[in-house]
Design a protein around this motif. Structure first.
Motif, PDB file in Angstrom:
ATOM      1  N   ILE A 161       0.706  -1.163   0.596  1.00  0.00           N
ATOM      2  CA  ILE A 161       0.199   0.065  -0.161  1.00  0.00           C
ATOM      3  C   ILE A 161       0.943   1.819   0.012  1.00  0.00           C
ATOM      4  O   ILE A 161       0.509   2.324  -0.638  1.00  0.00           O
ATOM      5  N   ASN A 162       1.924   1.255   0.593  1.00  0.00           N
ATOM      6  CA  ASN A 162       2.727   2.199   0.417  1.00  0.00           C
ATOM      7  C   ASN A 162       3.474   2.746  -0.833  1.00  0.00           C
ATOM      8  O   ASN A 162       3.843   3.748  -0.908  1.00  0.00           O
ATOM      9  N   ARG A 163       3.559   1.348  -1.544  1.00  0.00           N
ATOM     10  CA  ARG A 163       4.346   2.348  -2.776  1.00  0.00           C
ATOM     11  C   ARG A 163       3.312   2.189  -3.791  1.00  0.00           C
ATOM     12  O   ARG A 163       3.387   3.532  -4.432  1.00  0.00           O
ATOM     13  N   LEU A 164       1.649   1.169  -3.684  1.00  0.00           N
ATOM     14  CA  LEU A 164       1.035   1.881  -5.110  1.00  0.00           C
ATOM     15  C   LEU A 164       0.501   3.136  -4.445  1.00  0.00           C
ATOM     16  O   LEU A 164       0.173   3.885  -5.337  1.00  0.00           O
TER      17      LEU A 164
ATOM     18  N   ASN B   4      -7.508  -3.215   9.845  1.00  0.00           N
ATOM     19  CA  ASN B   4      -7.196  -3.447   9.494  1.00  0.00           C
ATOM     20  C   ASN B   4      -6.646  -2.743   8.503  1.00  0.00           C
ATOM     21  O   ASN B   4      -6.027  -1.613   8.727  1.00  0.00           O
ATOM     22  N   LEU B   5      -6.900  -3.316   7.448  1.00  0.00           N
ATOM     23  CA  LEU B   5      -6.458  -3.063   6.315  1.00  0.00           C
ATOM     24  C   LEU B   5      -6.994  -1.692   5.678  1.00  0.00           C
ATOM     25  O   LEU B   5      -5.760  -0.919   5.335  1.00  0.00           O
ATOM     26  N   GLN B   6      -8.635  -1.363   6.168  1.00  0.00           N
ATOM     27  CA  GLN B   6      -8.858  -0.266   5.360  1.00  0.00           C
ATOM     28  C   GLN B   6      -8.600   0.820   6.626  1.00  0.00           C
ATOM     29  O   GLN B   6      -7.994   2.213   5.765  1.00  0.00           O
ATOM     30  N   LYS B   7      -7.678   0.818   7.976  1.00  0.00           N
ATOM     31  CA  LYS B   7      -7.490   1.471   8.385  1.00  0.00           C
ATOM     32  C   LYS B   7      -6.398   2.339   7.997  1.00  0.00           C
ATOM     33  O   LYS B   7      -5.718   3.235   7.736  1.00  0.00           O
ATOM     34  N   VAL B   8      -5.365   1.281   7.737  1.00  0.00           N
ATOM     35  CA  VAL B   8      -3.856   1.577   6.806  1.00  0.00           C
ATOM     36  C   VAL B   8      -4.044   2.078   5.417  1.00  0.00           C
ATOM     37  O   VAL B   8      -3.544   3.386   5.532  1.00  0.00           O
ATOM     38  N   TYR B   9      -4.847   2.273   4.414  1.00  0.00           N
ATOM     39  CA  TYR B   9      -5.328   2.378   3.099  1.00  0.00           C
ATOM     40  C   TYR B   9      -5.495   4.134   3.716  1.00  0.00           C
ATOM     41  O   TYR B   9      -5.360   5.433   3.175  1.00  0.00           O
ATOM     42  N   ILE B  10      -6.500   4.477   4.687  1.00  0.00           N
ATOM     43  CA  ILE B  10      -7.028   5.720   5.127  1.00  0.00           C
ATOM     44  C   ILE B  10      -6.377   6.454   5.039  1.00  0.00           C
ATOM     45  O   ILE B  10      -5.847   7.823   4.674  1.00  0.00           O
ATOM     46  N   ASN B  11      -5.275   6.010   6.267  1.00  0.00           N
ATOM     47  CA  ASN B  11      -4.319   6.748   6.649  1.00  0.00           C
ATOM     48  C   ASN B  11      -3.316   6.729   5.726  1.00  0.00           C
ATOM     49  O   ASN B  11      -2.997   8.514   5.986  1.00  0.00           O
ATOM     50  N   LYS B  12      -3.357   6.054   4.900  1.00  0.00           N
ATOM     51  CA  LYS B  12      -2.184   6.200   4.141  1.00  0.00           C
ATOM     52  C   LYS B  12      -2.666   8.045   2.805  1.00  0.00           C
ATOM     53  O   LYS B  12      -1.715   9.279   2.327  1.00  0.00           O
TER      54      LYS B  12
ATOM     55  N   ILE C 222      -4.414  10.165   3.953  1.00  0.00           N
ATOM     56  CA  ILE C 222      -5.135  11.301   4.023  1.00  0.00           C
ATOM     57  C   ILE C 222      -3.497  11.392   4.605  1.00  0.00           C
ATOM     58  O   ILE C 222      -3.258  13.550   4.689  1.00  0.00           O
ATOM     59  N   SER C 223      -3.047  10.536   4.713  1.00  0.00           N
ATOM     60  CA  SER C 223      -0.999  11.882   4.692  1.00  0.00           C
ATOM     61  C   SER C 223      -0.681  12.402   3.768  1.00  0.00           C
ATOM     62  O   SER C 223       0.233  12.770   3.604  1.00  0.00           O
ATOM     63  N   LEU C 224      -1.432  12.082   1.978  1.00  0.00           N
ATOM     64  CA  LEU C 224      -1.069  12.587   0.972  1.00  0.00           C
ATOM     65  C   LEU C 224      -1.333  14.009   1.518  1.00  0.00           C
ATOM     66  O   LEU C 224      -1.217  14.922   0.160  1.00  0.00           O
ATOM     67  N   ILE C 225      -2.686  13.858   1.096  1.00  0.00           N
ATOM     68  CA  ILE C 225      -3.463  15.609   1.539  1.00  0.00           C
ATOM     69  C   ILE C 225      -2.567  16.236   3.026  1.00  0.00           C
ATOM     70  O   ILE C 225      -2.886  17.655   3.235  1.00  0.00           O
TER      71      ILE C 225
ATOM     72  N   SER D  49     -18.003  -3.665  13.133  1.00  0.00           N
ATOM     73  CA  SER D  49     -17.838  -3.085  11.547  1.00  0.00           C
ATOM     74  C   SER D  49     -18.502  -1.731  11.473  1.00  0.00           C
ATOM     75  O   SER D  49     -17.615  -1.165  10.904  1.00  0.00           O
ATOM     76  N   LYS D  50     -19.479  -1.879  12.395  1.00  0.00           N
ATOM     77  CA  LYS D  50     -20.359  -0.339  12.656  1.00  0.00           C
ATOM     78  C   LYS D  50     -19.652   0.931  12.930  1.00  0.00           C
ATOM     79  O   LYS D  50     -18.727   2.100  12.596  1.00  0.00           O
ATOM     80  N   TYR D  51     -18.849   0.125  13.895  1.00  0.00           N
ATOM     81  CA  TYR D  51     -17.914   0.850  14.832  1.00  0.00           C
ATOM     82  C   TYR D  51     -16.549   1.567  13.887  1.00  0.00           C
ATOM     83  O   TYR D  51     -15.846   2.638  13.977  1.00  0.00           O
ATOM     84  N   HIS D  52     -16.039   0.701  13.295  1.00  0.00           N
ATOM     85  CA  HIS D  52     -14.935   1.273  12.236  1.00  0.00           C
ATOM     86  C   HIS D  52     -15.200   1.935  11.137  1.00  0.00           C
ATOM     87  O   HIS D  52     -14.074   2.780  11.087  1.00  0.00           O
ATOM     88  N   LEU D  53     -16.161   1.849  10.620  1.00  0.00           N
ATOM     89  CA  LEU D  53     -16.585   2.334   8.779  1.00  0.00           C
ATOM     90  C   LEU D  53     -17.245   4.005   9.804  1.00  0.00           C
ATOM     91  O   LEU D  53     -16.725   5.168   9.581  1.00  0.00           O
ATOM     92  N   ASP D  54     -18.013   4.281  11.205  1.00  0.00           N
ATOM     93  CA  ASP D  54     -17.646   5.620  11.891  1.00  0.00           C
ATOM     94  C   ASP D  54     -16.364   6.264  12.262  1.00  0.00           C
ATOM     95  O   ASP D  54     -16.155   7.204  11.898  1.00  0.00           O
ATOM     96  N   ASP D  55     -15.822   4.958  12.824  1.00  0.00           N
ATOM     97  CA  ASP D  55     -14.102   5.487  12.891  1.00  0.00           C
ATOM     98  C   ASP D  55     -12.914   5.941  11.491  1.00  0.00           C
ATOM     99  O   ASP D  55     -13.252   7.529  11.449  1.00  0.00           O
ATOM    100  N   LEU D  56     -13.137   5.580  10.209  1.00  0.00           N
ATOM    101  CA  LEU D  56     -13.362   5.775   9.639  1.00  0.00           C
ATOM    102  C   LEU D  56     -13.683   7.319   8.752  1.00  0.00           C
ATOM    103  O   LEU D  56     -12.127   8.099   8.401  1.00  0.00           O
ATOM    104  N   SER D  57     -14.815   7.653   8.910  1.00  0.00           N
ATOM    105  CA  SER D  57     -15.566   8.591   8.540  1.00  0.00           C
ATOM    106  C   SER D  57     -14.810   9.461   9.383  1.00  0.00           C
ATOM    107  O   SER D  57     -14.762  10.617   8.963  1.00  0.00           O
ATOM    108  N   GLU D  58     -14.890   9.332  10.905  1.00  0.00           N
ATOM    109  CA  GLU D  58     -14.135  10.804  11.718  1.00  0.00           C
ATOM    110  C   GLU D  58     -12.793  11.123  11.389  1.00  0.00           C
ATOM    111  O   GLU D  58     -12.711  12.228  11.523  1.00  0.00           O
ATOM    112  N   ARG D  59     -12.458   9.896  11.009  1.00  0.00           N
ATOM    113  CA  ARG D  59     -10.985  10.178  10.639  1.00  0.00           C
ATOM    114  C   ARG D  59     -10.872  10.929   9.509  1.00  0.00           C
ATOM    115  O   ARG D  59      -9.694  12.012   8.922  1.00  0.00           O
TER     116      ARG D  59
END
Length: 823
Positions: A680-683, A733-741, A743-746, A798-808
């Motif tokens: 993910i970090n390379r892509l 965990n994979l989705q968190k890594v992707y969203i965080n990556k 976010i780091s670009l903007i 699953s719901k808690y996870h999606l809410d967390d991603l949205s907030e990030r």
């Protein structure tokens, strides 16, 4: 003196060379030399050679013939015997390791002194006319005086000068001991003079060997307080007339020596490179035969000696690994050009550290490696000798590679201790690869990409031609072949192939050009004709963009090859507990080999990932047709993304065998993260995304665009949302890594200046002022809408996870808005 190669001028090295002046006892400090007979009395033991070595008690004198004053001498220092305590350090030193190398000369100075000067060759000019550059370069290139010796006596009968070298050899200096950086790296302190001494100085026809014992204080926190080494310095006389150079060609991979040329371009300067190679020439009586195309023996063979410390059962395989190159040299017109021999025993005139001998040096080390360095004449690139390092524990590495890459197709690989014949054959392969380096050949990471992936399963093809055209590739073993293909070892091991034959021909074949420049068109014509054969293509190891040039890959399609490799990994994993079972307590072997499986899977993912944004570089001369740079086709990149989706992002749970994990204490979530995060970090990185933006600007709609990447990534990352399925812990965990990556670009991280964190906007402008941030923002907004919609449908974690991603995402936009307001 005019020679048949261009005259090389000398310039100071960019590395500071310390200067040492001896402190001479008062009784010997007279500026007036004594008579020869008074210094070299009947009590003195003398040894004839390049220099005459005189020994009186513990004092050593060198008698330098006038004919060798101002001659270039290569000084090479090595460890002859290493400290046991020193082997416990992170950067251990072993017998045979080179610690120093430089060119020196001896010259007469004022006040009855002999100066030792250091020389480097990095500037070229032979235009000695009144208005030429030669005089200017010379006047700007004073050579460092490394040491000064009062003349002890002159030999008038056989013109020469006697100097006392005792004090310099006994002193703590970088000339005949460790350089400062080497000491620092290995925790070596100051020399202990009371435990340091000269062991011997021996003279030979073209070299002098100096052996000293040095004891140093240890700066390490463990072990004893002292480190003792035996060091060997070889003074090797360089040829009076340097070998004719051969200029490099990026289409053939050789190690090279680079210098600045002030002559070629009358209105500027150019950087020129010459290849490193041995001097192979036919005997005078055979020259006519050679140029008629007959095979002849060279005037001087390339000889490798096998270290007597090598376990006897491996010696024949090491010898064969050297001798395998004989057939390659036949392409250059020489027979028996290279040969290996066992080192002579009980011969006082021969020693392993002698820089006039080449050797394969056995090192009783835990290091899992082998290497093939060489020493060359900096004036011409002529290779003078090599000490190949063969570390004992390289066999452990070979065992791991072979079990995991060939265990599915070779029953001999399914155990922790290989039969001697199998291990010997693997040692032979390593030997051949390292010998290739000592012949001047660089790695050819692109060679294996010239073989169609499906051909690697063709028994007739791979057994005839091998699975890669070059042993200089990092192609290891044929992991693509499947059990049902019934391929034998000829189609599994690397061996000297078509490219290697061609590279030796290109580097060593003598041409009728009388100068290096006149050879250029002859070599160019030869190369153009040969490179119509795709198997002779060279791909350097340093290209980060070209998916064809990769370490440990096979075939022309990483997705096909890696798919077959994974099939074999699954077969091997099922057998691994049985293969690693032993009567010993614990599961160390299981843990090690399971680690090799994970590493191999990681390589496959890396091979595929490099296809995204890939740019292929094929060096060509200006006379060749076609472009040098081509972008990886969009279809290949789409294929790579589909592979990663199936094999990596869709959690590879087949790797998580609980019976193995429970025995080796491996955390499955950490393991999966280590596989997915680097990809993910390379892509999703500036490096890849910027290449996709450039591709779209260049190729338009035919390219694989940044928008295509995010469509594929989002579809892969959030496929559960399309079916309203629950999201398991690995995918969360994979989705968190992707969203965080994303976010780091903007929101680029603050730049660290020394120990102070800076928010210097100007330094970040390049990162944020392009299409990447625009696209990433849009993707995050779309994802946020989707996450909110699906949060109302899914439940629990699953719901808690999606809410967390949205907030990030929303927090990141607030930070980005504040950041943009400051621009």
């Amino acid at each position: 003196m005019k020679i048949n190669t261009r005259v090389l001028c000398i310039i100071l090295s960019f590395i500071a060379i310390p200067v040492f002046a001896q402190k001479i006892p008062d009784s010997l400090s007279s500026k007036t030399p004594m008579t020869y007979e008074k210094v070299i009395s009947a009590k003195v033991k003398s040894h004839q050679g390049m220099f005459v070595v005189h020994q009186q008690d513990e004092n050593y004198y060198l008698e330098i013939p006038d004919s060798l004053l101002n001659r270039d001498i290569l000084m090479v220092s090595r460890i002859a015997k290493s400290s046991i305590e020193g082997l416990n350090t992170r950067f251990a030193s072993y017998a045979g390791d080179k610690i120093n190398e430089r060119v020196i000369t001896f010259e007469k100075g004022p006040g009855n002194k002999i100066f030792m000067r250091g020389k480097t060759y990095s500037v070229l000019s032979n235009d000695s006319t009144e208005n030429g550059m030669y005089r200017s370069v010379i006047s700007s290139s004073v050579q460092s005086i490394l040491a000064a010796f009062p003349v002890k006596a002159f030999n008038t009968r056989s013109p020469g000068t006697v100097i006392d070298i005792t004090l310099l050899l006994n002193a703590d200096n970088a000339l005949f001991s460790f350089p400062a950086f080497y000491k620092k790296l290995r925790n070596i302190g100051a020399q202990q003079n009371d435990r340091s001494y000269i062991k011997s100085i021996r003279a030979y026809p073209t070299n002098v060997e100096i052996r000293v014992t040095k004891t140093f204080a240890s700066l390490s926190d463990f072990g004893s307080s002292a480190l003792s080494y035996e060091l060997n310095s070889s003074l090797v006389l360089l040829p009076r007339v340097p070998m004719q150079v051969r200029y490099t060609d990026r289409r053939v991979g050789y190690f090279s020596t680079t210098f600045t040329d002030f002559d070629t371009n009358p209105q500027g300067v150019e950087r020129k490179s010459i290849i490193n190679r041995w001097r192979l020439e036919p005997k005078e009586a055979d020259k006519e035969k050679y140029f008629k195309g007959e095979l002849v023996e060279p005037k001087k063979q390339i000889i490798f000696y096998i270290d007597p410390a090598t376990p006897k059962k491996w010696v024949p395989y090491l010898i064969q690994g050297v001798n395998d190159w004989q057939s390659a040299f036949e392409k250059a017109g020489f027979k028996r050009a290279i040969i290996a021999k066992e080192a002579p025993l009980n011969d006082s005139t021969w020693n392993l550290e002698d820089a006039s001998h080449s050797a394969i040096v056995y090192k009783p080390s835990e290091e899992q490696n082998a290497s093939g360095p060489h020493i060359h004449d900096p004036r011409s690139g002529e290779i003078l000798e090599s000490h190949i390092n063969w570390y004992h524990n390289v066999m452990r590495l070979l065992q791991g590679w072979y079990m995991i890459q060939a265990g599915a197709i070779d029953p001999r690989a399914g155990k922790m201790t290989f039969d001697d014949q199998l291990m010997g054959e693997l040692i032979r392969f390593v030997s051949s690869h390292e010998v290739g380096h000592t012949l001047g050949l660089a790695h050819n990471y692109g060679s294996s990409s010239t073989v169609p992936s499906e051909k690697l399963r063709d028994k007739k093809f791979v057994e005839a031609f091998g699975h890669t055209p070059s042993i200089m590739d990092y192609a290891r073993f044929n992991y693509v072949a499947q059990p049902e293909d019934h391929i034998n070892s000829k189609g599994i091991y690397p061996r000297i192939g078509d490219y290697d034959f061609w590279a030796i021909e290109w580097g060593y074949k003598l041409l009728k050009g009388k100068t290096a420049l006149s050879e250029v068109p002859l070599l160019g014509k030869l190369t153009a004709n040969k490179l119509t054969n795709n198997r002779l293509w060279f791909g350097p190891e340093s290209n980060r963009d070209d998916p064809r040039s990769q370490s440990e890959d096979l075939g022309d399609n990483a997705m096909i090859s890696s798919g077959y490799g994974i099939k074999n990994l699954k077969r091997i994993l099922a057998k691994l507990p049985d293969w690693t079972k032993s009567d010993r307590e614990g599961h160390e072997d299981l843990s090690t080999m399971y680690g090799h499986i994970i590493s191999q899977f990681t390589r496959y993912m890396g091979h595929v990932t490099k296809n995204i944004g890939g740019v292929m570089a094929t060096p060509k001369s200006s006379a060749q047709t076609g472009t040098v740079f081509q972008r990886n086709p969009a279809s290949k990149q789409e294929e790579a993304m589909a592979f990663l989706d199936q094999q990596l992002f869709d959690t590879p749970k087949w790797l998580l065998r609980q019976d193995i994990l429970d025995n080796i204490g491996q955390d499955p979530m950490t393991l999966i993260a280590k596989l997915q995060v680097p990809v993910i970090n390379r892509l999703v990185s500036n490096f890849t995304i910027n290449k996709l933006i450039v591709a779209e600007a260049t190729d338009g709609q035919n390219s694989y665009k940044i928008s295509d990447l995010f469509i594929d990534m989002n579809r892969s990352m959030f496929k559960e949302l399309n079916s309203n399925s629950e999201i398991d812990v690995y995918r969360r965990n994979l989705q968190k890594v992707y969203i965080n990556k994303l976010i780091s670009l903007i929101n680029p991280p603050a730049i660290v200046k020394g120990s102070v964190i800076s928010d210097d906007i100007d330094q970040n402008d390049e990162i944020v002022q392009n299409d990447m941030t625009s696209v990433v923002k849009v993707e995050l907004k779309k994802l946020n809408i989707l996450l909110k919609q699906k949060s109302s449908v899914l439940t629990g974690l699953s719901k808690y996870h999606l809410d967390d991603l949205s907030e990030r995402i929303e927090v990141s936009f607030n930070k980005n808005a504040a950041y943009q307001n400051r621009l």
